[in-house]
Write a protein that holds these residues in place. Structure first.
Motif, PDB file in Angstrom:
ATOM      1  N   GLN A  72       0.817  -1.212   0.000  1.00  0.00           N
ATOM      2  CA  GLN A  72       0.000   0.000   0.000  1.00  0.00           C
ATOM      3  C   GLN A  72       0.853   1.266   0.000  1.00  0.00           C
TER       4      GLN A  72
ATOM      5  N   GLY B  93       3.920   1.504  -1.049  1.00  0.00           N
ATOM      6  CA  GLY B  93       4.857   1.531  -2.159  1.00  0.00           C
ATOM      7  C   GLY B  93       6.257   1.044  -1.850  1.00  0.00           C
TER       8      GLY B  93
ATOM      9  N   ASP C  31       6.738  -3.282  -4.662  1.00  0.00           N
ATOM     10  CA  ASP C  31       6.094  -3.023  -5.956  1.00  0.00           C
ATOM     11  C   ASP C  31       6.392  -4.198  -6.871  1.00  0.00           C
TER      12      ASP C  31
ATOM     13  N   SER D  40       7.060  -3.301 -10.689  1.00  0.00           N
ATOM     14  CA  SER D  40       8.380  -2.716 -10.914  1.00  0.00           C
ATOM     15  C   SER D  40       9.460  -3.784 -10.784  1.00  0.00           C
TER      16      SER D  40
END
Length: 235
Positions: A125, A127, A130, A133
C-alpha cells in the motif's frame, strides 16, 4: 622400531572435542578410554569410513534449518507486527524482492502467517513493495542474459511473483519482439564461440543453449537458419 603400544604410552592423545552426529551438543572425548584408543588407532583419530558423512555441528541456539513446509524457527515475537515489519525492511534493504519471496522469508523466520500477510499488504500500500516494478527489472535482467519467453516466465515465478503478473509482463515483452532479439543475440554469441567447428556441432550448441534459456523451438530454428544457413554473418 617403536610399536604402537609404546608410542601411546609415551605420547598420550590430547583431549579433543568430538562432534555428536545426533546433534545433542558437544562432548569431550576421554583419552583414557581403552576402547576408544583401540578404535581410534595410534594417532588418536578415528578412521574415516568410506562413503560416510561427518556429523553436523549444531547451530547456535539449537535452531535448525527451516522445514520445507515453510515453518520456521520458534520466536517469542512471532505475532508482533512491529517486529515483523522491521524484519521485512531489513530484508528489503539487503535486496529487492517480490511480495511472495519476502513473505516466504518472513514465515521462515518464524512469524505467523496472518501477521506476515498484514505486513506485506501494508508495504504494498505504501509503495515499499512493488511487484510490477520488480517484474520489469527482472525482465531486463533476463533479457540481458539472452533468456527466452519460457525462461523469463519461470524465473519470475521462481522469484515469488504472482503468475498472472509474470505472464502479463512476459506477454508484453513478447509482443514487442524482445525475445526475438534475445534469441538472435544468443545465436550471434554461439556463432562467435563456435567458429571453425563442424556445422552440426554449432547448431547443436545453439539448440542446447537456447533450450536451457527457455527459447521457443520454432524461433531457434529460424535463428539457426539465419545465422548458419548461408554462411556465418560474423565472418
Amino acid at each position: 622400531m617403536i610399536d604402537a603400544e609404546s608410542f601411546l604410552a609415551s605420547n598420550p592423545p590430547r583431549r579433543r572435542v568430538e562432534e555428536q552426529a545426533d546433534g545433542d551438543g558437544l562432548q569431550e572425548a576421554d583419552p583414557g578410554d581403552p576402547e576408544r584408543a583401540e578404535k581410534e588407532g595410534p594417532h588418536g583419530r578415528r578412521p574415516r569410513r568410506s562413503g560416510g558423512r561427518r556429523g553436523r555441528i549444531p547451530r547456535p541456539g539449537g535452531f535448525g534449518l527451516a522445514s520445507s513446509s515453510g515453518e520456521g524457527q520458534h520466536r517469542d515475537d512471532a505475532d508482533d507486527p512491529v517486529a515483523c515489519r522491521e524484519a521485512a525492511l531489513t530484508l528489503l534493504d539487503a535486496a529487492a524482492r517480490s511480495s511472495g519471496a519476502l513473505a516466504e522469508r518472513l514465515r521462515k523466520k518464524g512469524f505467523q502467517s496472518q501477521v506476515v500477510d498484514d505486513v506485506i499488504d501494508r508495504l504494498l500500500q505504501v509503495g515499499l513493495l512493488d511487484d510490477r516494478s520488480y517484474a520489469e527489472d527482472l525482465l531486463r535482467s533476463c533479457l540481458g542474459r539472452d533468456m527466452g519467453e519460457r525462461g523469463a516466465l519461470n524465473e519470475m515465478t521462481r522469484k515469488g511473483l504472482p503468475r498472472s503478473l509474470a505472464q502479463e509482463v512476459v506477454a508484453q515483452a513478447a509482443g514487442e519482439g524482445l525475445f526475438i532479439d534475445s534469441a538472435y543475440e544468443l545465436g550471434r554469441k554461439v556463432a562467435a564461440k563456435t567458429r571453425g567447428l563442424d556445422m552440426q556441432v554449432r547448431r547443436r550448441r545453439l539448440w542446447g543453449a537456447g533450450g536451457r534459456k527457455g527459447h521457443d523451438p520454432g524461433l531457434l530454428s529460424q535463428v539457426a537458419a539465419d545465422v548458419f544457413g548461408s554462411g556465418d554473418p560474423l565472418d
